[in-house]
Design a protein around this motif. Structure first.
Motif, mmCIF file in Angstrom:
data_model
loop_
_atom_site.group_PDB
_atom_site.id
_atom_site.type_symbol
_atom_site.label_atom_id
_atom_site.label_comp_id
_atom_site.label_asym_id
_atom_site.label_seq_id
_atom_site.Cartn_x
_atom_site.Cartn_y
_atom_site.Cartn_z
ATOM 1 N N GLY A 39 3.936 -2.478 -4.749
ATOM 2 C CA GLY A 39 4.472 -3.292 -3.721
ATOM 3 C C GLY A 39 3.670 -4.799 -3.578
ATOM 4 N N CYS A 40 2.561 -4.718 -3.777
ATOM 5 C CA CYS A 40 1.720 -6.283 -3.416
ATOM 6 C C CYS A 40 0.900 -6.424 -4.576
ATOM 7 C CB CYS A 40 1.316 -6.116 -2.051
ATOM 8 S SG CYS A 40 -0.214 -5.074 -1.825
ATOM 9 N N ASP A 41 0.257 -5.650 -5.143
ATOM 10 C CA ASP A 41 -0.588 -6.102 -6.105
ATOM 11 C C ASP A 41 -1.880 -6.471 -5.517
ATOM 12 O OD1 ASP A 41 0.182 -5.132 -8.695
ATOM 13 O OD2 ASP A 41 1.325 -6.955 -9.253
ATOM 14 N N THR A 42 -2.013 -6.446 -4.299
ATOM 15 C CA THR A 42 -3.103 -7.017 -3.529
ATOM 16 C C THR A 42 -3.863 -6.074 -2.589
ATOM 17 O OG1 THR A 42 -1.885 -7.758 -1.757
ATOM 18 C CG2 THR A 42 -2.250 -9.273 -3.716
ATOM 19 N N SER A 43 -3.582 -4.692 -2.652
ATOM 20 C CA SER A 43 -4.098 -3.607 -1.916
ATOM 21 C C SER A 43 -3.656 -3.635 -0.451
ATOM 22 C CB SER A 43 -5.683 -3.633 -2.078
ATOM 23 O OG SER A 43 -6.516 -2.625 -1.599
ATOM 24 N N GLN A 44 -2.661 -4.310 -0.233
ATOM 25 C CA GLN A 44 -2.357 -4.424 1.123
ATOM 26 C C GLN A 44 -1.495 -3.514 1.717
ATOM 27 O OE1 GLN A 44 -3.771 -6.959 3.170
ATOM 28 N NE2 GLN A 44 -4.974 -7.074 1.335
ATOM 29 N N CYS A 45 -0.486 -3.146 0.853
ATOM 30 C CA CYS A 45 0.940 -2.328 1.223
ATOM 31 C C CYS A 45 0.534 -0.599 1.143
ATOM 32 C CB CYS A 45 2.168 -3.012 0.777
ATOM 33 S SG CYS A 45 2.043 -2.172 -1.153
ATOM 34 N N GLY A 46 -0.063 -0.236 0.176
ATOM 35 C CA GLY A 46 -0.424 1.152 -0.036
ATOM 36 C C GLY A 46 0.552 2.068 -0.680
#
Length: 161
Positions: A39-46
């Motif tokens: 989803g985000c590749d930044t650990s923000q969306c789960g």
């Protein structure tokens, strides 16, 4: 390239990956397990939540080489044959999904949550622990209902690993 070996959904897998390959990409691209979403590749969306050694992990922040030697469970691995996992069934029954993009990560987070809290799980805890999972369709009310229903239905049957 680095060789990795892990157990994924009960099956030993091996592969050669670049050291910087994220676990989510190894699962999707090398193993064809596309139920784990990026989803985000930044650990923000789960959207990428899986279980590593029985704990919920965001696979977009873990390297495949870090998972070598571990037991990994993805959304594809929690159901028992043709039977839905109890949390999957609760999501279906309580309309805890809309577009479905966040659903695998939500379910994997929920399974971990229920394994840790069992029937003691309450709405406040569910909402707090879902903080790292984003539903862009704003289906949180039914997601929370589904998780609480699954937790109260048969907590002993929830364990996926």
């Amino acid at each position: 390239m680095t060789d990795v070996t892990m157990t994924v959904n009960g099956r030993e897998v091996k592969g050669a990956v670049e050291d910087r390959t994220l676990l989510v990409h190894f699962l999707r691209e090398n193993l064809g397990l596309t139920g784990t979403h990026v989803g985000c590749d930044t650990s923000q969306c789960g959207a990428c939540v899986i279980h590593v050694d029985g704990k919920a992990v965001k696979s977009c922040t873990m390297l495949a080489v870090q998972a070598s030697g571990s037991a990994v469970t993805t959304i594809e691995g929690i159901a028992d044959g043709s039977e839905l996992h109890p949390v999957q069934a609760a999501f279906r029954e309580h309309h805890g999904l809309q577009c479905g993009y966040c659903t695998p990560g939500m379910i994997m987070t929920a399974v971990d949550m229920i394994e840790r809290h069992g029937s003691a799980l309450n709405e406040a805890t569910v909402r707090e622990e879902l903080d790292g999972n984003i539903c862009r369709c704003t289906g949180y009310h039914n997601i929370v209902k589904a998780i609480l229903a699954a937790a109260n239905a048969a907590p002993a049957t929830i364990a996926a690993e």
